[in-house]
Write a protein that holds these residues in place. Structure first.
Motif, mmCIF file in Angstrom:
data_model
loop_
_atom_site.group_PDB
_atom_site.id
_atom_site.type_symbol
_atom_site.label_atom_id
_atom_site.label_comp_id
_atom_site.label_asym_id
_atom_site.label_seq_id
_atom_site.Cartn_x
_atom_site.Cartn_y
_atom_site.Cartn_z
ATOM 1 N N PHE A 1 -9.518 -45.946 -6.729
ATOM 2 C CA PHE A 1 -10.513 -46.359 -7.739
ATOM 3 C C PHE A 1 -9.905 -46.340 -9.136
ATOM 4 O O PHE A 1 -10.010 -47.316 -9.886
ATOM 5 N N THR B 1 -8.829 -49.194 -11.915
ATOM 6 C CA THR B 1 -9.460 -49.120 -13.240
ATOM 7 C C THR B 1 -8.427 -49.112 -14.351
ATOM 8 O O THR B 1 -8.584 -49.784 -15.378
ATOM 9 N N TYR C 1 -16.235 -47.405 -5.368
ATOM 10 C CA TYR C 1 -17.154 -46.625 -6.209
ATOM 11 C C TYR C 1 -18.406 -46.250 -5.424
ATOM 12 O O TYR C 1 -18.852 -45.095 -5.448
ATOM 13 N N GLN D 1 -18.448 -53.134 -11.626
ATOM 14 C CA GLN D 1 -18.736 -51.710 -11.487
ATOM 15 C C GLN D 1 -19.824 -51.200 -12.429
ATOM 16 O O GLN D 1 -20.729 -50.483 -11.999
ATOM 17 N N GLU E 1 -23.230 -49.554 -11.109
ATOM 18 C CA GLU E 1 -23.542 -48.182 -11.527
ATOM 19 C C GLU E 1 -24.938 -48.114 -12.140
ATOM 20 O O GLU E 1 -25.714 -47.200 -11.876
#
Length: 602
Positions: free
Chosen positions: A443, A447, A467, A500, A504
């Motif tokens: 992850f 990123t 994620y 993401q 989220e």
């Protein structure tokens, strides 16, 4: 005298550019032979087109009867079989008491030998009789008809069987290669003429198909051997717009005429017509092949004809080269006042390759070149302003990307994940600890990889999937994540960290706000005329209208807002800075039911 010439020079320099060019053209047109190649070129092109079209017409007229003769040979073979005594009894069940006994009769044996004698290495490759009866019967394994007869299951998945099954009125069919199954093409032949019949078996009507397999190569060779030009293409299509045979598969695809267009264009004389295909003129002729649903199409693109005429005119133009050079010398002398000043502008503009353009001194003449200098200077000022604005926009984009990345690297997510790993370790669940550490490592690798600002949709899907998997390890798999993205979009570029923050936000402010703390997120996408649309939806608590209308609005005191909201806004702003204001995020939500986020990119 000196003053007089100075006055003339000054007067000429201040003439409008159109006046100067008019004087130059008057000198050029005094050489009348320059017009001769132009006129000759037009006539030459017409002659080449007429000659090529005439040859293709003659070739088509010769080829069509050859193809019809081939078709007649195939029909003759089929006719020989259908006139056989065995076939006559087969389609007249009143003359057959038991089909299995009849399949082992002398008539069946004679029919099989007749079929074997008609097939070989020439045009007819093989003959088969497919019968819709149980495939464990003796007809297929131990009868006089074996191995000519085969069970229907052998061909049920072929395209031609689907046509017969879907069109009860169809009794015969010429099958191009792709109508046949893989087994048929590898064992019997790559084209076939198939007819349908019926007979009685154990008191019920059953269907059978008589298939005469033949070679497509024979038709291809007929087309190729009778083409008069390598630049043209000939092919045969049927009423289902399928390619039967062609001299060049690539060119036949480029200059393809649909069956409907052919029917509209066919004239009784079969003359060539002119059509525009992909911006290019194409001369096309059509010939119907009798006893079939086929049409032979001959297409002659105009570009090779133009190239041929250009070669001829190039050779012819050498004769006039001396006259043209003399004209250019006169024109050059008269336009020197133009070229000298234009060269100064060109030299200054060439320096733009090394840096920003610099302004020229103001022109002392008021003709078109003087206007050009003024326009260039104005353009220089505009470019400087645009460079400054671009630098500012780049800085804004860098700040937004930094803030977006910072928002993604939520320390609470890292702390909670590490705490979960610690708890798993204390429980002795080493395999789950290893899996969590690997996913967390992957992850943050995705990123923090900042060598390029763009990723691919496939990498972004992997990033957001990891994620969700990490969160599910914390929330006992209460989050269902469904990704349905077309393969054709997987390699499309997209800014990093686009999915993401939206996902989220769906989890923390949508699903986790529900009483049961569980829900589903769906991510899908499609391509439209104006770009790519990616849709992320959840079945969370939704967003109230007053919050929804301000979710993508910049706030001066945004620091007090939640981190995911900052990340969502930064993602939206980053897409707009990169692609334009018509792109970015679009929220829609129904409180109590869920939220949809539309991401639009070029």
């Amino acid at each position: 005298m000196r003053t007089f010439f100075q006055g003339i020079t000054h007067f000429y320099r201040n003439l409008r550019l159109q006046t100067k060019l008019t004087i130059t053209h008057l000198v050029i047109v005094t050489i009348p032979m320059v017009a001769i190649p132009v006129l000759f070129f037009t006539q030459l092109y017409d002659m080449i087109v007429a000659d090529t079209v005439r040859k293709e017409q003659e070739a088509a007229i010769q080829t069509a009867p050859m193809i019809e003769e081939t078709v007649a040979d195939i029909l003759a073979v089929h006719g020989t079989l259908t006139e056989h005594e065995f076939y006559s009894k087969l389609i007249n069940p009143a003359r057959v008491e038991d089909l299995e006994v009849f399949a082992d009769s002398e008539e069946a044996k004679g029919f099989r030998k007749e079929a074997e004698s008609l097939a070989g290495d020439g045009l007819i490759r093989d003959i088969r009789l497919y019968m819709d009866i149980p495939d464990d019967g003796e007809i297929f394994s131990d009868s006089a008809l074996s191995p000519l007869a085969e069970p229907m299951d052998r061909i049920r998945r072929t395209y031609w069987y689907g046509i017969f099954a879907g069109e009860p009125s169809t009794s015969r069919l010429f099958c191009p290669s792709f109508y046949l199954g893989t087994y048929e093409k590898s064992t019997y032949g790559d084209m076939a003429y198939i007819t349908r019949g019926r007979t009685l078996y154990e008191g019920r009507w059953v269907t059978f198909y008589l298939a005469v397999y033949f070679s497509q190569e024979h038709l291809d060779e007929l087309l190729k051997n009778n083409m008069s030009s390598n630049s043209s293409v000939a092919y045969i299509i049927n009423n289902r717009d399928s390619m039967v045979a062609t001299t060049d598969i690539a060119l036949s695809g480029t200059y393809h005429f649909s069956y409907d267009v052919v029917l509209e264009s066919v004239m009784s004389s079969n003359n060539f017509i002119s059509k525009n295909i992909l911006g290019e003129d194409v001369y096309a002729g059509f010939n119907r092949i009798r006893n079939t649903d086929w049409y032979m199409v001959v297409a002659v693109p105009s570009e090779p004809l133009i190239q041929k005429s250009r070669i001829f005119i190039g050779l012819f133009g050498l004769v006039y080269l001396g006259c043209i050079l003399a004209s250019f010398m006169i024109a050059t002398l008269l336009s020197r006042s133009l070229t000298n000043r234009l060269s100064a502008v060109i030299d200054q503009m060439s320096k733009c390759r090394l840096g920003l353009p610099a302004a020229l001194p103001d022109s002392d003449a008021q003709d078109e070149i003087g206007d050009l200098v003024d326009s260039y200077n104005y353009m220089t000022h505009i470019i400087h302003d645009l460079v400054e604005e671009q630098a500012k926009a780049a800085e804004d984009l860098r700040i937004v990307e930094f803030n977006s990345l910072q928002a993604q690297m939520n320390p609470h997510f890292l702390y909670n994940t590490m705490d979960m790993i610690n708890w798993l370790s204390q429980q002795g669940r080493s395999q789950e600890v290893t899996m969590a550490v690997q996913k967390l490592s992957r992850f943050y690798k995705l990123t923090l990889s900042r060598k390029q600002s763009l990723s691919t949709i496939q990498d972004e899907l992997e990033h957001v999937s990891i994620y969700v998997e990490l969160l599910n390890m914390r929330f006992a798999d209460n989050i269902d994540f469904i990704a349905d993205m077309p393969d054709c979009l997987m390699e499309r570029p997209i800014p990093k960290l686009t999915f993401q923050p939206v996902v989220e936000n769906c989890i923390l402010h949508g699903i986790m706000e529900k009483e049961e703390k569980e829900g589903t997120i769906v991510l899908t996408g499609w391509e439209e005329e104006n770009g790519i649309v990616i849709l992320i939806s959840d079945d969370g608590v939704g967003i109230e209208p007053d919050i929804l209308e301000n979710i993508l609005v910049e706030k001066k005191n945004r620091a007090k807002s939640s981190g995911t909201n900052i990340a969502v806004y930064n993602t939206h702003r980053r897409l707009q800075l990169m692609y334009g204001v018509e792109y970015g995020l679009k929220y829609s939500s129904t409180p109590g039911e869920g939220t949809e986020v539309e991401i639009r990119i070029p």
